[in-house]
Design a protein around this motif. Structure first.
Motif, PDB file in Angstrom:
ATOM      1  N   GLU A  69       1.886  10.124  -8.168  1.00  0.00           N
ATOM      2  CA  GLU A  69       2.832  10.873  -7.339  1.00  0.00           C
ATOM      3  C   GLU A  69       3.071  12.284  -7.885  1.00  0.00           C
ATOM      4  O   GLU A  69       3.018  13.261  -7.139  1.00  0.00           O
ATOM      5  N   ILE A  70       3.344  12.371  -9.180  1.00  0.00           N
ATOM      6  CA  ILE A  70       3.622  13.709  -9.719  1.00  0.00           C
ATOM      7  C   ILE A  70       2.367  14.577  -9.731  1.00  0.00           C
ATOM      8  O   ILE A  70       2.448  15.788  -9.530  1.00  0.00           O
ATOM      9  N   LYS A  72       0.027  14.454  -7.456  1.00  0.00           N
ATOM     10  CA  LYS A  72      -0.127  14.890  -6.062  1.00  0.00           C
ATOM     11  C   LYS A  72       0.807  16.054  -5.746  1.00  0.00           C
ATOM     12  O   LYS A  72       0.411  17.027  -5.100  1.00  0.00           O
ATOM     13  N   ILE A  73       2.046  15.965  -6.234  1.00  0.00           N
ATOM     14  CA  ILE A  73       3.004  17.060  -6.007  1.00  0.00           C
ATOM     15  C   ILE A  73       2.493  18.350  -6.631  1.00  0.00           C
ATOM     16  O   ILE A  73       2.516  19.418  -6.005  1.00  0.00           O
ATOM     17  N   LEU A  74       2.027  18.256  -7.867  1.00  0.00           N
ATOM     18  CA  LEU A  74       1.530  19.453  -8.553  1.00  0.00           C
ATOM     19  C   LEU A  74       0.286  20.009  -7.862  1.00  0.00           C
ATOM     20  O   LEU A  74       0.172  21.223  -7.633  1.00  0.00           O
ATOM     21  N   ASP A  76      -0.866  19.501  -4.710  1.00  0.00           N
ATOM     22  CA  ASP A  76      -0.626  19.980  -3.348  1.00  0.00           C
ATOM     23  C   ASP A  76       0.061  21.344  -3.329  1.00  0.00           C
ATOM     24  O   ASP A  76      -0.158  22.142  -2.419  1.00  0.00           O
ATOM     25  N   ASN A  77       0.887  21.599  -4.328  1.00  0.00           N
ATOM     26  CA  ASN A  77       1.612  22.872  -4.389  1.00  0.00           C
ATOM     27  C   ASN A  77       0.971  23.867  -5.356  1.00  0.00           C
ATOM     28  O   ASN A  77       1.599  24.844  -5.755  1.00  0.00           O
ATOM     29  N   SER A  83       7.020  23.309  -7.785  1.00  0.00           N
ATOM     30  CA  SER A  83       6.483  21.961  -7.941  1.00  0.00           C
ATOM     31  C   SER A  83       6.719  21.440  -9.367  1.00  0.00           C
ATOM     32  O   SER A  83       7.019  20.269  -9.558  1.00  0.00           O
ATOM     33  N   LEU A  86      10.327  20.414  -9.495  1.00  0.00           N
ATOM     34  CA  LEU A  86      10.513  19.158  -8.780  1.00  0.00           C
ATOM     35  C   LEU A  86      10.008  17.981  -9.610  1.00  0.00           C
ATOM     36  O   LEU A  86      10.687  16.951  -9.734  1.00  0.00           O
ATOM     37  N   VAL A  87       8.841  18.142 -10.207  1.00  0.00           N
ATOM     38  CA  VAL A  87       8.284  17.087 -11.059  1.00  0.00           C
ATOM     39  C   VAL A  87       9.193  16.843 -12.265  1.00  0.00           C
ATOM     40  O   VAL A  87       9.419  15.702 -12.665  1.00  0.00           O
ATOM     41  N   ILE A  90      12.068  14.734 -11.093  1.00  0.00           N
ATOM     42  CA  ILE A  90      11.621  13.355 -10.861  1.00  0.00           C
ATOM     43  C   ILE A  90      11.426  12.630 -12.191  1.00  0.00           C
ATOM     44  O   ILE A  90      11.826  11.469 -12.338  1.00  0.00           O
TER      45      ILE A  90
END
Length: 145
Positions: A69-70, A72-74, A76-77, A83, A86-87, A90
């Protein structure tokens, strides 16, 4: 004469049973003595490994992993500051739910050893357990002390 021989045989048998019982008790006691915990450090070493297994493990094939998940966040952004923030948020929530008090979680490869979340004073730690997991191009390291 036969009666005297019988007494000797009975006494001999009783002594043999007592001797076998003593040997059995000694062996049983030696086997049942708990082995000492050779190193307190080894339990601490497993802490980082265990937490990383939780972070990188799947419950079933449809679930995503925390590290996935983290990542993917990194990805994608494009590793933007937003990002990363946000990570970090989380990660803080996840490690709080795992009751970790002294830890450092970093991404080593793409973000060049960027600390995503930490708690406690790393410089004062004596014993540090470390675990690393890779996901896609990212490499995460968790240090626990």
């Amino acid at each position: 004469m036969l009666d005297e021989k019988g007494y000797f045989y009975i006494i001999d048998a009783i002594l043999a049973v007592i001797l076998v019982s003593i040997v059995f008790l000694v062996v049983n006691t030696a086997i049942s003595i708990p082995s000492p915990d050779y190193s307190y450090d080894s339990r601490e070493f497993r802490t980082a490994q265990d937490v990383m297994e939780i972070l990188s493990g799947k419950v079933n094939f449809t679930d995503r992993t925390f590290i996935g998940e983290i990542s993917k966040i990194l990805k994608d952004n494009k590793n933007s500051k937003e990002s990363i923030n946000l990570v970090s948020k989380i990660c803080k929530n996840k490690f709080k739910s795992l009751n970790l008090t002294n830890y450092r979680f970093t991404e080593n490869k793409i973000l060049k050893e960027k600390i995503l979340d930490s708690s406690g004073d790393y410089s004062k730690s004596n014993i540090v357990s470390v675990a690393t997991r890779n996901y896609d191009d990212y490499s995460y390291t968790l240090s626990v002390w």
